[in-house]
Design a protein around this motif. Sequence first.
Motif, mmCIF file in Angstrom:
data_model
loop_
_atom_site.group_PDB
_atom_site.id
_atom_site.type_symbol
_atom_site.label_atom_id
_atom_site.label_comp_id
_atom_site.label_asym_id
_atom_site.label_seq_id
_atom_site.Cartn_x
_atom_site.Cartn_y
_atom_site.Cartn_z
ATOM 1 N N TYR A 1 16.950 7.611 0.137
ATOM 2 C CA TYR A 1 17.134 6.404 -0.572
ATOM 3 C C TYR A 1 17.751 6.257 -1.590
ATOM 4 O O TYR A 1 18.746 5.218 -1.825
ATOM 5 N N LEU B 1 14.329 10.939 -11.065
ATOM 6 C CA LEU B 1 14.303 10.240 -9.692
ATOM 7 C C LEU B 1 14.771 8.879 -9.695
ATOM 8 O O LEU B 1 14.424 7.974 -10.636
ATOM 9 N N GLY B 2 15.538 8.489 -8.833
ATOM 10 C CA GLY B 2 15.855 7.117 -8.646
ATOM 11 C C GLY B 2 17.267 6.872 -9.445
ATOM 12 O O GLY B 2 18.046 5.914 -9.033
ATOM 13 N N GLY C 1 0.880 -1.092 0.088
ATOM 14 C CA GLY C 1 0.121 0.079 0.091
ATOM 15 C C GLY C 1 0.718 1.056 0.035
ATOM 16 O O GLY C 1 0.278 2.516 -0.155
ATOM 17 N N TRP C 2 2.233 1.103 -0.001
ATOM 18 C CA TRP C 2 2.952 2.440 0.076
ATOM 19 C C TRP C 2 3.092 2.882 -1.412
ATOM 20 O O TRP C 2 3.161 2.248 -2.151
ATOM 21 N N THR C 3 3.271 4.034 -1.421
ATOM 22 C CA THR C 3 3.791 4.652 -2.690
ATOM 23 C C THR C 3 5.091 5.606 -2.545
ATOM 24 O O THR C 3 5.222 6.033 -1.514
ATOM 25 N N THR C 4 5.618 5.914 -3.741
ATOM 26 C CA THR C 4 6.820 6.657 -3.511
ATOM 27 C C THR C 4 6.553 8.081 -3.103
ATOM 28 O O THR C 4 7.100 8.755 -2.195
ATOM 29 N N VAL D 1 9.498 5.089 7.738
ATOM 30 C CA VAL D 1 10.037 5.566 6.180
ATOM 31 C C VAL D 1 11.423 5.512 6.062
ATOM 32 O O VAL D 1 12.183 5.009 5.086
#
Lengths: 337, 454, 218, 219
Positions: free
Chosen positions: A276, A136-137, A36-39, A227
């Motif tokens: 992250y 991003l990333g 259920g997490w999103t960025t 987080v």
Amino acid sequence: MADESSVVDGAKKGVALKAVSEGNLELVTSPHSHFGWTTSRIMWTVTIALLPSLGAGIFYFGPLALVPVIGAIVGAVGCEWVVGRINKKADTVPDGSAFLTGLLLGLILPPGFSPLHAVLGGVVAVGLGKAVFGGLGDNIFNPALVGRAFLQASFPAGMTDWSTAVTRVDAVSQATPLGLFKFGEPSQFLGDITTSKLLLGNVGGCIGETSSLAIIVGAAILLVTRVAHWRIMGSMLLGGVVFSGAFSLLGVGPGPLFDILSGGFLFGAVFMATDYVTSPNTTRGQYVFGAGIALLTILIRRFGGLPEGVMYSILLMNAAVPLINRVTRPRIFGATS
Amino acid sequence: MALKSFHGGVHPPEYKELTEDKSLEVMPLPAEIFVPLGQHLGKPANSLVKKGEYVRRGQVLAESSGFISAPVHSPASGKFVKMLKGPVVGGTTADILLIKPGEPDPPKEGEEGAPVDSSPMLLEPYRLEMVSGEQIIERVREAGIVGQGGAAFPTAVKLSPPPDKPIDWMIINAAECEPYLTRDYRLMLERTDDLIDGILLIGKALGETVNLGIGIENNKPEAIQALREGVVRRAVQIEVFELKTKYPQGGEKMLIDAALGRKVPPGALPMEVGCVIQNVGTALAIRDAVLGGEVPATATLTVSGLGINEPRNLQVPIGTPLREVIAYCGGANEKARRVVVGGPMMGFAAYSLDAPVVKATSGILVLTEEELKAPPETACVNCGKCAEACPVNLLPFRLLKLAKAGRWEDTRDLGIEVCMECGTCAFTCPAHKPLVQYLRLGKKNVRNLPRKES
Amino acid sequence: MKITLHMLATLIVVGMLSGGALSLVNDHAAPLIAENERKERDAAIAFLVPGGTPTEMVNAEGLTAWEVLNGETSLGWVIQYAGIGFQAEIKTMIALDSERKDVRGVMVITDSETPGLGTWIRLSGEQKEALLASDSRDLGDEVGIAQNFPLQFFGFGGGQHLSAAGDLKVVKGKTRAQLGTSEVQAITAATISSVAVTDIVNAAVIKLDRLLAGQGGV
Amino acid sequence: MAKKQTPIGTEFMKGLWDQNPVLKALLGLCPTLAVTTSAMNGVGMGVATTFVLVCASLLISLVRKAIPTQVRIASFIVVIATFVTIVDLEMKALFPAMSKSLGAFIPLIVVNCLILGRQEAFASKNNPFRSIVDAVGMGLGFTLTLTVLGAVRELLGNRTMFGFQVLPDAFEPWIVMILPAGAFLTLGFMLGAVNTITHRREQAAIATRRAASLTVKEA
């Protein structure tokens, strides 16, 4: 071979298979469940965790401290939007990463920093820190710190000018505690800066760095919502205690408590090193990463030309992340070597 | 005491409450049943029947075609209409035998021939005390029993380990770590004694020295209690391992690690560390075949999900189309978005509701948006949550990037072959990356790589 | 054998031609280069201590010193001395008063400091003009502003706070009023360059005293 | 060799874009990055390099048949070093200010791979005329690139262009641009722009060719 008449029982119940007819069946592979997490949820959680620090900055430096923060956010979000349009990609502004970068950058600027330059810093943070690597990333360096490094190199005077800070109460600190320690009079230094002041705030410094307590509240938010993991923060703090302590035992430097509570050490440990994208993702690598930042910071503070060293330490360790990841790769289940 | 478990893993929402109190029901035969020839891992079976022929329940429809293969029996008595190509679970089409259940036509006037028997064909039942290991293995092969854990590996093969791999532990996998599914739980409660019989039979087949155990997650205290009581009542040596509730506790390697602390090396089977793992359903099928003389004609499965009107635990005739099962459970509601065969973590989305239930089908889930939680894919931020959760310590995010770039050698070097596609990584990924798809793609391509010279 | 000879011959010919060409060019360039250096030096001396004729008094241990004389009157001294900066040598000209006590100016001749940061140690054209325009060379409150670093050394008359008697000290973050009599405000973000120049001044003054004493001099 | 010779105009123009030593071949990056703190420095460095390149190319193409292959690199280096020393000395004598700001990088032209590269790849295989044309083209490309690079850095880092103030006083210079980091940033953006343009042109060329072949098929 679909023969509706062959439906045994449930067809007569009306709704039956209407919703699940061939037309809208999705052919998707497993898993069919998600945490259920999103960025974007992560990004906005970090943003919330930064609010205490922002609040403390405004409390101590006055509402004008918001100006550079807003400038940095405008620059970062604007750049993200423009880059998205140029690349004709989906709008990535709502995911919050650019907003967060801007906010982080704003909080590590001096309170009286020129808003125009803050906008430029935001643009550089997203443009040079992130977009040129592919978004991003894919970035190697922490975007907010790239922005700050650019500003530091471009406007060294503005970036080390603490005198315009409108301090609230009676504080006279025009230089940061670290600056006073490195270049000032020891007596002045000892007289002005107490541990409780360092903890609560009301010392010269960047907007978000002034109150250690607010940063600790932010850290608690990050840890409780899971987080951020304690590994990088923990190893960086422990590293700071160990290395600073070792040097102060040798008679060099003010000791661990001062080192950790002053300047950007806590802020870097909680909000910058834990990014992250630019930190290792192996468990052991995260310990190495945090300790490495602590060691570099203390070395720069003790023997370098700068009073502060967190920013360059994190950027340097960012560059080492691929190597750290490779060396500390976890052992595959059941593998012997 | 810390409960036994393994490193990594996740806690998906369980949704077991939907069906855990629903007793097993028998679903009536539908008008047509579709029996695929390949219901197991390995080669499909070879069809033996002729078009229009009358077949009896339990009759061999297709014979095993090799060592890793299994025969297919008719789940019902009726007329073999024809062989056709039809959809099966997993997204492909396959050879399917269409059977119309029902009484045989009475012999027409002038035709000779005795009336055809419509009663099930039974094999000769053995008695638990008398049956030998060889007889058990032979019966399991004959009955075409396949593993109920998902891969549908022919069970007889698993019961015949090569002589150089001594087996000292046989553990029943009763973790049922997949969310929603409660059929093992219901079977353990409702058929406790039969299950113990099945365990003893497997033990016998593997040799008298093997230790017997059953691993259950601690979210099923009643099943643990029932089994412990059963073991005491029957005075048999079966250890009940209480395991921490965590996905994928039911992975063979995870189960062995949690119960015995043994780690199966990469690329090896559990027999490498002296273990054999069998599923609850498999043990019961073995019991039914050996002691009851019956071949599998139904699949015990959970029909669940927020998209189905009446969640149930059912015994469904093999070959029943998914559509019929869903209809039998009150149909799907408006919110239904996806039909999944198996558990939500490893099951397959059905692309056609005409695909039939097979021997190893463990569940049919009609899932809604609320449960799927599938927002669009975003950029990977290297958070490392997938690596943290991976039960076999892989780095899924790295493998994803390498697989996207087609760097198969590198994915092999990072151990992609160890991946068991449990879906933990994709479950936990905040960027909603299709990690499992790419890991599967990577595994497939790595298998096709030329062997590494060592 | 033949090829070896050919190779040798080629290299020898090429080397000789190269040497010959360079000696010709050097004959032409060397006097010009010396002339350029002398001009630059003279210009610096004339700027630092105007109105006199420089006479070389000391030239030893890397230090050259001139006394600037107007007839018999000494107008002041100029020392040329070098030290290590941020990345390479910094060559400076240091002006002292006639009694060699107060520093009257410091001018960096050669340096490789970081552009935009360390290069603030150089006297800019604007600063030179400002100095030429100001009779007393007292720049008042402008001194102490970080980017006017080199002007801080121009102190006589009203701004006589820089003494060669004690070591000059580099400080940071002070205002003009807070600066002590022997303090120099460092350039923001170029502390190392600022310290380097100040160190050169300190060392040069002491060394000149020592060398003159050794000569049993003035 | 019966190879058809490239037209002389192409030989000259290639140094400006198609084979631009800095932007395409990434040659001679050390002086490129180090000295371009101002446009004038870029011009000075470019002219000095061009001079050495042209002289060396001419000389080496003249004597190319007399030099045995085994010692060609050594000979090239001696020739190049001679011309560099000449430039260094004459610059010190005639343009002392320029010499000062270019500092150590004039002697380092010796090891600029652009010069040795052109000798090895072109001058030692072509006649003097073509070699000079090639050298002038390359030198011009190098000079232009360095000038643009220096101009951008000078503009943003110092508000000026060729020493004249262009941007208003209100614009606070971005000191980073005249720091080494600024050289990398500017060069990076220039390379990005050049690659983008090249890529677009290639795509356009492919599209044209495809369209042409389709027309042929239809016809």
